[in-house]
Design a protein around this motif. Structure first.
Motif, PDB file in Angstrom:
ATOM      1  N   LEU A  86      72.992  64.810  92.621  1.00 31.05           N
ATOM      2  CA  LEU A  86      72.189  64.092  91.630  1.00 31.05           C
ATOM      3  C   LEU A  86      70.906  64.885  91.443  1.00 31.05           C
ATOM      4  O   LEU A  86      70.160  65.121  92.401  1.00 31.05           O
ATOM      5  CB  LEU A  86      71.877  62.673  92.116  1.00 31.05           C
ATOM      6  CG  LEU A  86      73.083  61.818  92.510  1.00 31.05           C
ATOM      7  CD1 LEU A  86      72.624  60.512  93.148  1.00 31.05           C
ATOM      8  CD2 LEU A  86      73.973  61.548  91.316  1.00 31.05           C
ATOM      9  N   ALA A 107      70.281  64.804  96.543  1.00 35.07           N
ATOM     10  CA  ALA A 107      69.419  64.285  95.477  1.00 35.07           C
ATOM     11  C   ALA A 107      68.230  65.220  95.335  1.00 35.07           C
ATOM     12  O   ALA A 107      67.456  65.407  96.279  1.00 35.07           O
ATOM     13  CB  ALA A 107      68.944  62.872  95.807  1.00 35.07           C
ATOM     14  N   CYS A 109      64.958  66.058  92.925  1.00 33.43           N
ATOM     15  CA  CYS A 109      64.121  65.419  91.904  1.00 33.43           C
ATOM     16  C   CYS A 109      62.804  66.165  91.761  1.00 33.43           C
ATOM     17  O   CYS A 109      62.089  66.380  92.746  1.00 33.43           O
ATOM     18  CB  CYS A 109      63.870  63.964  92.326  1.00 33.43           C
ATOM     19  SG  CYS A 109      62.857  63.032  91.205  1.00 33.43           S
ATOM     20  N   ILE A 114      65.167  59.291  90.813  1.00 34.73           N
ATOM     21  CA  ILE A 114      66.571  59.148  91.185  1.00 34.73           C
ATOM     22  C   ILE A 114      66.709  57.864  91.986  1.00 34.73           C
ATOM     23  O   ILE A 114      65.949  57.622  92.925  1.00 34.73           O
ATOM     24  CB  ILE A 114      67.079  60.343  92.006  1.00 34.73           C
ATOM     25  CG1 ILE A 114      67.068  61.623  91.154  1.00 34.73           C
ATOM     26  CG2 ILE A 114      68.490  60.077  92.537  1.00 34.73           C
ATOM     27  CD1 ILE A 114      67.495  62.875  91.905  1.00 34.73           C
ATOM     28  N   ALA A 132      67.645  64.556 100.447  1.00 31.42           N
ATOM     29  CA  ALA A 132      66.773  64.188  99.322  1.00 31.42           C
ATOM     30  C   ALA A 132      65.557  65.105  99.294  1.00 31.42           C
ATOM     31  O   ALA A 132      64.795  65.170 100.263  1.00 31.42           O
ATOM     32  CB  ALA A 132      66.337  62.735  99.435  1.00 31.42           C
ATOM     33  N   VAL A 139      62.609  59.307  94.837  1.00 36.57           N
ATOM     34  CA  VAL A 139      64.007  59.013  95.154  1.00 36.57           C
ATOM     35  C   VAL A 139      64.019  57.681  95.900  1.00 36.57           C
ATOM     36  O   VAL A 139      63.397  57.547  96.957  1.00 36.57           O
ATOM     37  CB  VAL A 139      64.662  60.109  96.011  1.00 36.57           C
ATOM     38  CG1 VAL A 139      66.049  59.662  96.477  1.00 36.57           C
ATOM     39  CG2 VAL A 139      64.787  61.408  95.227  1.00 36.57           C
TER      40      VAL A 139
END
Length: 197
Positions: A86, A107, A109, A114, A132, A139
């Motif tokens: 993601l 993830a 970002c 997110i 992450a 996130v």
């Protein structure tokens, strides 16, 4: 990252030799049930393969009961799935609703948002890893009550990596291992709002 300097062990381990969990065994038994429903296995074959699946100790042993099943093979072999990635720069990405959780999630970002919600997701694994990485964004991770959250890594410059999902764990439910890195943003893990599970 740990580097012991031993080049003999620099390559990845053979995935076929990795040990499997009860959740993975149950997942494969469910796949065998689907195969019976599709006419791919007789009841006698289903019984024999179920016995093998429930006694399997490694991925190689467990996957051997699925290896000759067309279509099912590529979707369901344990440990062969791709990680879920993601990623957003300044936008919004949401992974919500009923979805199947892979073993690894990444993830990434920048300045955006997110959101990952495991509340109604289907998780066939006993453990899931979430990596992450946040620049100046956020996130947010929502886990059902009962899940165990282990914050393996929390690295932040001027942001934050926070685990608020601290309800008593249920040993029958998955473990989420979180590796969080933040520049100026936030990585936040929490339970769903309200008192329900």
């Amino acid at each position: 990252m740990v580097d012991d300097g031993d080049e003999q062990h620099s390559g990845p381990p053979d995935s076929r030799m990795l040990r499997v969990s009860d959740a993975e065994r149950r997942h494969v038994v469910g796949v065998l049930e689907k195969a019976v429903g599709q006419g791919l296995l007789t009841l006698e074959e289903f019984s024999a393969r179920t016995d093998r699946a429930l006694s399997a100790q490694t991925r190689g042993e467990l996957n051997s009961v699925l290896i000759d099943l067309p279509d099912i093979r590529h979707r369901e072999l344990v440990g062969t799935e791709q990680p879920l990635v993601l990623s957003t720069g300044a936008g919004t990405v949401r992974q919500h609703g009923r979805w199947t959780v892979p073993r690894t999630i990444k993830a990434e970002c920048g300045m955006g948002t997110i959101s990952i919600d495991f509340t109604t997701a289907v998780c066939p694994h006993s453990e899931v890893s979430l990596h992450a990485t946040v620049g100046a964004g956020t996130v947010t991770v929502i886990v059902p009550r009962g899940w165990t959250v282990v914050l393996v890594e929390a690295i932040s410059r001027s942001g934050s990596v926070v685990n608020k999902a601290t309800d008593p764990p249920d040993p029958t439910m998955p473990v989420l291992r979180v590796y969080g890195r933040s520049g100026m943003g936030t990585v936040r893990i929490r339970h769903p709002r309200g008192r329900g599970r």
